[in-house]
Enzyme design. Structure first.
Site, short mmCIF file in Angstrom:
data_model
loop_
_atom_site.label_atom_id
_atom_site.label_comp_id
_atom_site.label_asym_id
_atom_site.label_seq_id
_atom_site.Cartn_x
_atom_site.Cartn_y
_atom_site.Cartn_z
N ASP A 203 16.53 -19.81 17.93
CA ASP A 203 17.36 -18.90 17.43
C ASP A 203 16.93 -17.35 17.37
OD1 ASP A 203 19.93 -20.60 17.45
OD2 ASP A 203 19.78 -20.73 15.23
N ASP A 505 20.71 -23.02 12.64
CA ASP A 505 20.99 -22.72 11.17
C ASP A 505 22.35 -23.13 10.96
OD1 ASP A 505 21.95 -20.70 12.68
OD2 ASP A 505 20.94 -19.03 11.55
N ASP A 509 25.22 -25.94 15.14
CA ASP A 509 23.98 -26.26 15.72
C ASP A 509 23.64 -27.87 15.62
OD1 ASP A 509 23.52 -23.70 16.80
OD2 ASP A 509 22.73 -22.94 14.91
#
Length: 901
Positions: A203, A505, A509
């Site tokens: 990310d 997070d 996900d």
């Protein structure tokens, strides 16, 4: 009538009233409300608040929270059919075997077959000799039990039952140490798997960046500043700028007990408030921006709208008003006629300065910064008489700020370390392509000369499966992506034989974290669902911690290799020695059952503990990852195993057949008794010889353990002072062996289990034979690798890369064949909707950029202006414009993207 019910009682069709701070109980559609914004960080991981309206984005997802305003929504999905429930269902999957487990299953089966085969041969050889000798000496049935015990002992020694112990010790030791490196390991196997990782899909927000919008650039009266706060500002200018940023804002900052500052409200406005705190540090308990708001209270406010693209706040200024304005830079700057310099003096905004300001806006936007223009105006009209429309004209320009979520100071170093270790790092983010590409270049993920692609989620989703396979390994930045894109990318890479690590997070996900070989969840910004689905929680949300996880994972794998190298030498020598002794007809096997079990304990328990607790060497990060196909026993290990085994077996065989003569062992004379005449006791000599072979064998294993500290390096003593546990276990092994030989061998127990105590000469000889292992290991490492079986790690990596490349080329060939088949056929109305090939990926990306819009995650009070495309981008653009092929496609794609957003 309004009624309060628990979240579990909400059903489809209910109208729920939501206000700031509420958590959405189920999927709903927005009906009506005021300034209604939802924080979807729990689902997407992006910290920005999303405005909801009936026309633009009416869907409110379960698990998210309302950050601002209030409104009414109608429930449309509950339970397992809601987005939250769908994600939870995907987490119920059986864990798959790790690459190490797959290798170990094959290895243990081979070693077990070798041990059982040797045991059967030993038993058969003993039985054949028993049958032959029985014709002349009679058949003693009790010997069959001895033969069976020896065979079973060989199986016990050969089968590596200590291997699970070694692996568990190594993983547990690594897990404990990784906790100090901010890695909380939830699944023990993930420690080792990370060492084999070849792909890391990370990310952007919070992992590569600081997850904190910050003013990093500023343009003030013709000069650009990259240092914050800008140096050389006069008190008059600083006071005016701080007054404007503090008063013309709805956001707030909250200081936590741990010293961190939480952003409440618009993240962009919070970035400006942080700059206020830097320009005018608080003198008391109150923060500076709060003191300014108390000193200059709001008299009238004109909120941001998509039509105005700016926000204004009026405060009392004598008998008149002062109107502070901020908003989209390209719009607000054109409303300015004056400019305040850093010295606090106001001058006319000349056409040249206006041109410079617009150039700065373009420069900031091209580098992925969100730009805000800050201005003000003084008017004699009282705030109460300003009217419903703000009189935003003849403004005085204060500053143009460039705001972004800056990368962490250690990100570039960590990415370089991972790239040097052979791990491909790519960014998967929901941000727009311009910002993502700028941050990727700053972090070192995207470098000039690399074959990496910058792709957008909508383009990726439209591709066929074959097209996705063809680009899965080339993508370096996947912008405007959804969590489903991350899941698809992860599974594609795994299908190509890669070992994939994923960070996440948000709740969305969770499926990707669960499907990946190693899932990293962010400990600070991550949701509870993401943490439940992951293998490792990064406590500090830092990519540098992932690099440390790679180091420890490789150390675990290397420790397992060291232990196998040590264990297989013991296996080969012990089993071969007893097999040859049985075939040769030696009655007393040189390694009886009890001595073999002691050797087994040295080999399994103490050897595993010693080699599994070695600290990692930084040199491990200079090697390529092991991947899925690297052999557990490589060519260098086979060289060491064969070389050291040959030496040990030669020593044991020489002393088994000629040891009595070499050591000058005599059969003691037993004095005559009333019933028995004086005679030689050669059984005692055999026990003494067997005790010497056993003692020499153990000392050879002690130094073989030392030799196993390194696989390819010749210096086995390197960094040994950093391994106190290893040294302590070696010393303990030697002490227990001495006690075993002397204390047990001198009693009646010793002869009963196959040995007697040794004299000084025999002790010195055994120790010398053990020490010789070290020079033997040194010279064995100098032998050419071509002489030995197996495959080197480099050969394995090259083979894996060739296989992956072949799979990508095959996918590309299928794409090309499909495109040729379509081109050769008659045109069809649906043809324009077919998937794009690799050749069209760049064109589609051009179309997306040419018709770009502000990302759905952009802040309401910010505006992003795209800079001119790069040189290669222009080539694509000219091709698109000349062909005129993508005009309608880009327009339709833009509409669809807006709907998707």
């Amino acid at each position: 009538e309004s009624k309060a019910v628990s979240a579990g009682e909400v059903v489809v069709g209910d109208l729920v009233q939501l206000a700031a701070g509420d958590k959405v109980p189920a999927d709903a559609v927005f009906i009506e409300g005021s300034k209604f914004k939802a924080n979807e960080a729990a689902m997407t991981g992006e910290p920005l608040d999303i405005s909801k309206s009936r026309d633009k984005d009416p869907f409110v997802l379960s698990g998210t929270s309302i950050s601002e305003g209030s409104g009414t929504a109608m429930i449309i999905c509950v339970g397992s059919r809601s987005q939250w429930g769908v994600i939870l269902k995907t987490l119920i999957v059986e864990p798959s075997d790790t690459p190490l487990q797959e290798r170990l299953e094959r290895l243990v089966l081979q070693i077990g077959n070798f041990g059982i085969g040797a045991a059967v041969l030993t038993f058969l050889a003993s039985m054949i000799r028993w049958c032959i000798n029985g014709k002349s000496n009679g058949w003693d049935a009790t010997l069959i039990l001895d033969y069976l015990i020896n065979a079973v002992t060989i199986v016990v020694v050969a089968i590596p039952e200590g291997l699970p112990l070694a692996i568990t010790l190594g993983l547990a030791f690594a897990m404990r140490k990784m906790m100090g490196d901010q890695n909380l390991v939830r699944r023990l196997e993930a420690c080792e798997t990370m060492g084999s990782a070849t792909q890391l899909n990370a990310d952007k927000t919070g992992t590569l960046t600081q997850n904190r919008m910050t003013v990093t650039e500023a343009w003030i009266d013709g000069k650009e500043y990259s240092q914050m706060p800008p140096p050389g500002l006069s008190a008059a200018y600083s006071d005016m700028l701080c007054q404007s940023m503090a008063c013309n804002s709805d956001a707030n900052l909250s200081r936590k007990d741990n010293g961190t500052v939480e952003h409440l409200g618009s993240k962009t406005e919070c970035a400006l408030l942080q700059l206020v705190e830097q320009l005018q540090p608080p003198s008391g308990t109150h923060q500076s921006y709060i003191e300014l708001r108390e000193k200059f209270p709001e008299a009238q406010r004109y909120h941001f709208t998509s039509a105005r693209k700016r926000m204004s706040t009026a405060i009392v200024n004598g008998s008149g008003s002062r109107l502070h304005v901020k908003g989209a830079s390209e719009i607000v700057v054109k409303l300015c006629t004056k400019v305040m310099g850093a010295d606090g003096k106001v001058s006319t905004l000349t056409p040249q300065k206006l041109k410079d300001a617009e150039a700065a806006i373009e420069h900031f936007a091209r580098r992925g910064l969100r730009t805000l223009c800050i201005a003000y105006m003084d008017t004699p009209t009282a705030p109460s008489k300003l009217g419903e429309t703000a009189p935003e004209r003849d403004l005085t320009l204060l500053a143009i700020t460039g705001i972004k979520d800056p990368i962490r100071p250690e990100t570039a170093e960590a990415v370089a370390l991972l790239r040097g270790a052979g791990v491909t790092v790519r960014m998967v983010t929901g941000d727009n392509a311009i910002t993502a590409e700028a941050i990727a270049r700053e972090a070192g993920i995207l470098v000039d000369g690399d074959d990496g692609l910058v792709l957008e989620g909508p383009v990726f989703r439209k591709m066929s499966d074959h097209e996705k396979e063809a680009v899965a390994m080339r993508i370096r930045v996947l912008a405007r992506s959804s969590p489903s894109d991350k899941l698809v990318l992860c599974n594609l890479q795994r299908s190509l034989g890669e070992v994939v690590a994923v960070t996440g997070d948000g709740t969305n996900d969770a499926p990707a974290l669960k499907d990946a070989d190693v899932g990293f969840a962010l400990g600070i910004a991550g949701t509870e669902i993401a943490k439940e689905a992951c293998d490792i929680v990064i406590l500090d949300d830092n990519i540098k911690s992932m690099a440390k996880a790679v180091l420890w994972g490789r150390n675990v794998y290397q420790s397992i290799r060291k232990f196998l190298q040590f264990q297989l030498v013991v296996n080969v020598v012990a089993v071969s020695l007893n097999l040859i002794a049985a075939i040769a007809g030696i009655k007393e096997l040189p390694l009886a059952a009890v001595p073999l079990l002691w050797v087994n304990m040295i080999m399994d328990s103490m050897g595993a503990l010693a080699l599994a607790t070695e600290p990692p060497s930084p040199e491990l990060m200079k090697r390529k990852p092991f991947g899925r196909t690297a052999p557990l026993i490589n060519k260098q290990m086979w060289r060491n195993i064969i070389g050291v085994s040959v030496y040990q077996l030669t020593v044991c065989l020489v002393f088994m057949f000629a040891g009595a003569d070499l050591l000058d062992m005599k059969c003691p004379i037993v004095a005559a008794t009333a019933t028995v005449a004086a005679h030689e006791d050669c059984h005692h000599r055999d026990l003494e010889l067997n005790g010497f072979i056993f003692n020499a064998f153990v000392f050879m294993q002690v130094f073989s353990e030392l030799n196993s500290r390194r696989i390819a390096d010749v210096n086995v003593f390197a960094e040994i002072t950093k391994s106190p546990i290893f040294c302590g276990i070696l010393a303990l092994t030697v002490a227990v062996q001495a006690l075993f030989i002397e204390a047990v061998g001198s009693t009646v127990v010793g002869p009963a289990i196959g040995f007697v105590s040794q004299n000084t000469k025999e002790w010195i000889t055994a120790i010398i034979l053990g020490v010789i292992i070290l020079p033997v290991g040194f010279f064995v490492r100098l032998l050419p690798l071509e002489w030995f079986p197996g495959m080197t790690d480099e050969e394995s990596n090259a083979k894996a890369m060739a296989a992956s490349k072949a799979a990508v080329l095959a996918a590309q060939a299928r794409v090309d064949a499909a495109e040729q088949a379509i081109d050769m056929g008659p045109p069809r109305p649906s043809e324009e909707r077919r998937s794009l090939g690799l050749g069209a990926i760049g064109e589609s990306l051009v179309a997306s950029r040419l018709h770009s819009r502000q990302s759905r995650l952009s802040d309401a009070s910010s505006s992003t202006v795209e800079g001119p495309p790069s040189k290669s981008f222009k080539i694509f653009a000219h091709a698109v414009i000349a062909a005129g092929r993508l005009k309608n496609t880009a327009t339709n794609g833009g509409v669809k993207s807006a709907e998707e957003a």
